[in-house]
Design an enzyme around this catalytic site. Structure first.
Site, PDB file in Angstrom:
ATOM      1  N   GLU A 158      31.759  39.548  33.290  1.00 54.05           N
ATOM      2  CA  GLU A 158      31.717  38.091  33.467  1.00 54.05           C
ATOM      3  C   GLU A 158      30.319  37.657  33.898  1.00 54.05           C
ATOM      4  OE1 GLU A 158      34.700  36.530  36.117  1.00 54.05           O
ATOM      5  OE2 GLU A 158      34.092  34.457  35.724  1.00 54.05           O
TER       6      GLU A 158
ATOM      7  N   ASN B  52      36.740  33.071  35.304  1.00 52.50           N
ATOM      8  CA  ASN B  52      36.625  31.645  35.612  1.00 52.50           C
ATOM      9  C   ASN B  52      35.443  31.009  34.869  1.00 52.50           C
ATOM     10  OD1 ASN B  52      38.774  32.020  37.335  1.00 52.50           O
ATOM     11  ND2 ASN B  52      37.536  32.120  39.192  1.00 52.50           N
TER      12      ASN B  52
ATOM     13  N   GLU C 138      43.308  32.318  33.082  1.00 53.33           N
ATOM     14  CA  GLU C 138      43.973  31.871  34.327  1.00 53.33           C
ATOM     15  C   GLU C 138      44.187  30.357  34.368  1.00 53.33           C
ATOM     16  OE1 GLU C 138      42.093  33.574  37.828  1.00 53.33           O
ATOM     17  OE2 GLU C 138      42.682  35.586  37.210  1.00 53.33           O
TER      18      GLU C 138
ATOM     19  N   GLU D 194      42.969  41.579  33.706  1.00 48.19           N
ATOM     20  CA  GLU D 194      42.184  41.682  34.949  1.00 48.19           C
ATOM     21  C   GLU D 194      43.043  42.414  35.958  1.00 48.19           C
ATOM     22  OE1 GLU D 194      40.183  38.265  36.656  1.00 48.19           O
ATOM     23  OE2 GLU D 194      39.860  37.402  34.653  1.00 48.19           O
TER      24      GLU D 194
HETATM   25  O1  AHR Z   1      37.228  38.778  38.332  1.00 43.71           O
HETATM   26  C1  AHR Z   1      36.904  37.760  39.226  1.00 43.71           C
HETATM   27  C2  AHR Z   1      37.695  36.497  38.973  1.00 43.71           C
HETATM   28  O2  AHR Z   1      39.045  36.749  39.269  1.00 43.71           O
HETATM   29  C3  AHR Z   1      37.739  36.001  37.552  1.00 43.71           C
HETATM   30  O3  AHR Z   1      36.656  35.182  37.252  1.00 43.71           O
HETATM   31  C4  AHR Z   1      39.006  35.227  37.504  1.00 43.71           C
HETATM   32  O4  AHR Z   1      39.593  35.231  36.233  1.00 43.71           O
HETATM   33  C5  AHR Z   1      39.882  35.877  38.561  1.00 43.71           C
HETATM   34  O5  AHR Z   1      40.426  34.946  39.418  1.00 43.71           O
END
Ligand code: AHR
Length: 521
Positions: free
Chosen positions: A46, A91, A192, A312
């Site tokens: 990310e 996110n 999410e 995740e």
């Molecule tokens: O992996 C960290 C964060 O955790 C990601 O950005 C999100 O998808 C989750 O809440």
């Protein structure tokens, strides 16, 4: 770097097992649950903290190649056995405009990343990500912006990466130096979206309306793509996570190939056994969603399969967003993992393997620096304790997960409603090599568990290879220059004369063990 040398030397000896067994693992190679899909060993990168910039990508660094990719990190990623890589978030994805990240790098805009608050220079974009996956032989998985983004942006992204004809976005790709399509097959319909923290958070009705249109449009650009719906990440007391998944499955069942789940665990209570009891929640979440998939498909005989992508998962509780890492600006979510966290990796994989019929993808969050097994600075890297079980479980890809019968002494940690087996077990079988892998987390803090291991079909070769992590210091961790103390040991032991179906082994308290057995006949 010699990753292999970290796995310690071979010893040959004989098991002295004279204790009365307290546990039994009964293995039947005919009782197949499903294939251990290679995509269970996926990972996630990310735009967050030092995951991309200063992690896998560092332009101008003597440790990077001419494209800016950190060579030492690439070696570590190979050693980890990563199969599929998810990008760009997380996110971050819910505020990301992919068009900012293409074309000449010096002309790309610098934006404020609204998800995490950092400045995004956009020097690493779609082409840089997809070239990275090609260099490493990884399957790319792109997650669209289903928060603040549009259906048309998502469709155009597929056109940019996959279109063969001369269309506007395919020609933009060519202008940016890439003639052949990238053929990205795996696409996430957002991240999410059930979480109120998400940019563009929606209720299930609004999300599924958006996702349905996005799916139709993206498939018009390439009908061969596989789509992952945003399932539950919010298991909080005020979230109806079952209702979210039910709606997603009912509304999107004709379009999606996977539904995603996210789970992070933590040891906030500093209670070893309770921490390692989280596997029961994982089992529960998977089994409930598997039931919802069945319900959504009931009476529809021609329905294509829908699987779970656990895209995740990890331990994450120390470097949270209200923690000190936000004060340092660029270093975010930099968890330093310890021995008990390494054991938790086994617990996650055991749960995924036990449900190998329905869990067909899993992505550790994340790959480097940000809640990650690989940790860099400007001059090198070290491997965190969680690295080693992930790499070792990865050797079971393609095996058949078996439904083993397990009886075990129980643990009953405070705050856990039902007593649980001290031994958390999964078993897989490589039919070509006639090898059985018995993966055992002994989550009892204090008790070794003498176990009878019985194989129903075929006698066992007289030797067993034992991969094991065991430390009395649950909080032992690594840092630069001190990164060897929480590593596995490997032994080859003689366990019987080679003409029986059974042998005994005592799993040490607070350990993670993988036994590799060979079936003779
Ligand atoms: O992996 C960290 C964060 O955790 C990601 O950005 C999100 O998808 C989750 O809440």
């Amino acid at each position: 770097m010699q990753y292999r040398s970290l796995v310690l030397a071979l010893a040959v000896g004989t098991v002295a097992f004279a204790q009365t067994p307290k546990a039994r693992i009964k293995i039947d190679t005919d009782r197949v649950v499903g294939e251990v899909h290679p995509n269970l060993f996926g990972n996630f990168a990310e735009h967050l903290g030092r995951c991309i910039y200063g992690g896998l990508y560092e332009e101008g660094s003597p440790l990077s190649d001419s494209d800016g990719y950190r060579k030492d990190v690439m070696e570590a990623v190979k050693g980890l056995g990563v199969s599929v890589l998810r990008w760009p978030g997380g996110n971050f994805a819910s505020g990301y405009n992919w068009k900012d990240g293409i074309g000449p790098k010096d002309q790309r805009p610098v934006r404020v990343d609204q998800a995490w608050g950092d400045l995004e220079p956009n020097r690493f974009g779609t082409d840089e990500f997809l070239r990275y996956t090609e260099k490493l032989g990884l399957t790319p998985y792109l997650c669209i912006n289903a928060g603040l983004g549009s259906v048309e942006d998502a469709r155009q992204w597929v056109e940019y990466t996959n279109e063969t004809r001369h269309t506007y976005w395919a020609d933009q790709r060519r202008k940016n130096g890439r003639e052949a399509p990238y053929n990205v097959k795996i696409w996430g319909l957002g991240n999410e979206i059930d979480g109120p923290w998400q940019l563009g958070h929606k209720n299930a009705e609004d999300y599924t309306k958006f996702a349905l249109e996005a799916a139709k449009a993206m498939r018009r650009a390439d009908e061969s793509i596989k789509l992952i719906a945003s399932g539950s990440s919010n298991f909080g007391p005020n979230a109806d996570w079952i209702a979210w998944n039910r709606t997603v499955l009912e509304k999107l069942r004709d379009e999606i190939d996977y539904i995603s789940l996210h789970t992070y665990i933590g040891n906030q209570e500093n209670d070893f056994e309770r921490f390692l009891s989280a596997g029961a929640d994982l089992d529960h979440r998977i089994e409930v969603v598997a039931g919802l998939i069945k319900a959504a498909q009931s009476g529809r005989p021609h329905q294509h399969p829908i699987y779970i992508a656990y895209d995740e998962w990890n331990v994450w509780y120390r470097a949270r967003s209200n923690g000190s890492e936000f004060a340092t600006g660029k270093t975010r979510l930099e968890e330093i993992y310890n021995y008990e966290d390494a054991l938790a990796m086994g617990m996650f994989f055991n749960s995924f393997f036990r449900h190998a019929d329905v869990v067909k993808m899993a992505n550790l969050a994340q790959i480097v620096n940000v809640i990650a097994p690989i940790f860099t600075n400007k001059t090198g890297l070290f491997l965190q304790p969680i690295y080693f079980p992930i790499a070792e479980y990865g050797k079971q890809r393609g095996n058949l997960a078996l439904d083993a019968l397990v009886t075990s002494p129980k643990i009953k940690p405070a705050g856990v409603a039902t007593p649980l087996n001290a031994l958390d077990v999964s078993v897989t079988y490589n039919a070509d090599k006639r090898e059985i892998f018995v993966n055992v987390l002994n989550r009892s803090k204090s008790d070794d568990v003498a176990t009878s291991i019985d194989n129903v079909e075929g006698k066992l070769d007289g030797t067993v290879t034992i991969w094991q992590m065991n430390s009395s210091d649950f909080k032992a961790a690594h840092t630069f220059g001190d990164d060897k103390k929480v590593t596995p040991k490997v032994q080859v032991l003689k366990v019987n004369s080679g003409d029986t179906h059974t042998f005994g082994y005592s799993f040490p308290a607070h350990s993670l063990t993988i036994l590799k057995l060979r079936v003779r006949e």
